[in-house]
Design an enzyme around this catalytic site. Structure first.
Site, PDB file in Angstrom:
ATOM      1  CG  HIS A 166      -1.698  -1.252   1.425  1.00  0.00           C
ATOM      2  ND1 HIS A 166      -2.960  -1.484   0.933  1.00  0.00           N
ATOM      3  CD2 HIS A 166      -1.327  -2.402   2.049  1.00  0.00           C
ATOM      4  CE1 HIS A 166      -3.352  -2.709   1.269  1.00  0.00           C
ATOM      5  NE2 HIS A 166      -2.376  -3.295   1.944  1.00  0.00           N
ATOM      6  CB  SER A 287      12.307  23.366 -14.625  1.00  0.00           C
ATOM      7  OG  SER A 287      11.467  24.497 -14.666  1.00  0.00           O
ATOM      8  CE  LYS A 293      10.912  19.968 -10.561  1.00  0.00           C
ATOM      9  NZ  LYS A 293       9.673  20.388 -11.223  1.00  0.00           N
ATOM     10  CD  GLU A 300       8.679  12.994 -15.267  1.00  0.00           C
ATOM     11  OE1 GLU A 300       7.661  13.665 -15.132  1.00  0.00           O
ATOM     12  OE2 GLU A 300       9.812  13.514 -15.396  1.00  0.00           O
TER      13      GLU A 300
END
Ligand code: ARG
Length: 474
Positions: A166, A287, A293, A300
């Protein structure tokens, strides 16, 4: 209707004979596949060379005709590779573009190549040959990825991290064990790929349009020339079914599903909140607005690309559904989904095979995360059971100790013996052996368990399985 061809009928069409008016210009573009099937050129030529060789063997072509055809095809291949070949939409597909160029080049003999075959069995052959190469390339990339994964797992056999259910800290595991879980997923994908290859590697050529041909062809010989395991059994089935493309796309969907799960973990682990690993800069981007970043773009994107492959699986199933025997033009629509599935698999495998060995684990952070999450609570319960407490009672005792720990902001291993004994008089000084993270993982010492020596043994077995892959160096 006049018996004579209409003067406007397109004489250049390889099938123009029975037509009385030229094809509508839009229909011409709408029905053409050459913009996307030209990537089959190499396999189309390979198939044609084998077909001509077989025709000469059975006496349908002379040796001189065969040689002229082969030479012509080879020069066309060289021209395509040099980027000098002019593809024409008017010639519809890769097959007619090449055949027409052959006739232009070697004259009337070129027109004999299509004896005893049809584009229906030709295209089925080309796609199988193309897919077979794609399968072999995917298999070697998959092997490269697994090899890197196993090596990393071997190195990280003792590294402790929290194991999750979980997505909540459950029990400590070793990082090597986690990586070998990924390897098991990929191992099954590899086995699926090798299994479907057997059904791809069958020769449809000779089925001709649908019923076979009146020429004395030798299909077993053609199969041998092209490295197929055998010739197909039934001409109607051979030109019509695309189940092999569906099988590959289904393999691709499962593989991408697995890669998306690994990607998701990599994305989580590189976040500041987890901070379990570092991905080298070359696999990340920045970024344009937030200077701090460093984004894990590669995982991704792989996670995102799973969607298009699942879509291709659904397109191909729907394409094939309810098609009557035998060939239908619907089947021209098999190529774009299949090609894109192939490209996506190869891109994602390459990215993963390059990236996984370069991933840098932050061992201390992982260990600390496992230490903080009461990950050894089950070990304490098992300890009490060994001291004679029933498991349900032990569960209750440990639950109370954890509640106390949450309140006091203390992990089980940080409590004193006296504090622990409040919950059960069975707890003795030897409890600290099981409350340590190392003790916890070492105790799961059986086949498939997370103990470091089991992980090392599993990694060795996994490496041996890779070594057994025929023709693949690892
Ligand atoms: N371009 C066609 C395809 O991809 C080749 C076979 C066409 N056959 C035909 N009879 N129109 O399926």
């Amino acid at each position: 209707m006049s018996e004579q061809p209409h003067p406007a009928a397109d004489a250049d069409k390889l099938w123009g004979g029975r037509f009385n008016e030229p094809t509508d210009a839009f229909v011409e573009r709408f029905t053409a596949s050459v913009t996307f099937d030209q990537r089959l050129y190499k396999h189309d030529i390979q198939g044609s060379i084998a077909h001509a060789t077989m025709l000469a063997k059975v006496g349908v072509l002379t040796d001189a005709e065969r040689d002229a055809i082969i030479e012509g095809l080879q020069s066309i291949e060289a021209e395509i590779e040099a980027g000098r070949f002019e593809w024409s939409i008017l010639l519809e597909d890769v097959h007619m573009n090449i055949e027409s160029a052959l006739t232009q080049r070697i004259g009337i003999v070129g027109k004999k190549l299509h004896t005893g075959r049809s584009r229906n069995d030709q295209v089925a052959t080309d796609v199988r040959l193309y897919l077979r190469d794609a399968i072999d390339l995917s298999a070697s990339e998959l092997t490269r990825l697994q090899s890197g994964l196993i090596e990393l797992a071997q190195r990280e056999a003792e590294t402790i991290m929290p194991g999750f259910t979980h997505l909540q800290t459950a029990q400590p595991v070793t990082f090597g064990h986690h990586l070998l879980a990924w390897n098991e997923m990929l191992q099954r994908d590899y086995e699926r790929l090798m299994d479907l290859r057997k059904r791809v590697n069958i020769l449809p050529l000779g089925a001709a349009a649908l019923a076979g041909t009146t020429y004395p062809i030798d299909r077993t010989f053609t199969a041998e020339l092209l490295g197929f395991d055998r010739a197909s059994e039934n001409s109607l089935d051979s030109v019509s079914d695309r189940d092999f493309a569906i099988e590959f796309t289904s393999f691709a969907s499962l593989l991408l599903m697995h890669l998306s799960r690994m990607s998701e973990e990599l994305v989580l682990w590189t976040s500041a909140q987890f901070n379990f690993i570092d991905l080298p800069d070359r696999f990340c981007t920045g970024s344009s607005i937030m200077p701090q970043k460093k984004n894990p773009d590669v995982p991704e994107l792989v996670r995102g690309k799973s969607g298009r492959v699942f879509g291709h699986l659904m397109s191909l199933l729907t394409l094939m559904k309810s098609q009557p025997l035998a060939y239908n033009k619907d089947n021209q629509e098999d190529k774009e989904p299949l090609f894109d599935a192939i490209d996506t698999v190869q891109g994602c495998l390459r990215a993963f095979a390059d990236m996984v060995p370069a991933l840098v684990p932050r061992r201390e952070v992982m260990r600390e995360a496992a230490r903080r999450g009461f990950a050894t609570a089950t070990d304490l319960a098992d300890y009490l059971v060994r001291k004679g407490v029933a498991f349900r009672d032990a569960h209750e005792i440990v639950g109370k100790s954890v509640a106390y720990g949450v309140e006091q902001n203390k992990d089980l291993a940080d409590m004193s013996l006296a504090e622990l004994q409040v919950f059960s008089s069975q707890i003795q000084a030897d409890v600290f052996d099981v409350l340590t993270l190392e003790g916890s993982v070492a105790a799961r010492d059986h086949l498939g368990g997370t103990a470091p020596n089991q992980v090392r043994a599993a990694a060795t077995r996994a490496r041996n399985r890779l070594r057994q892959r025929s023709g693949q160096a690892d």
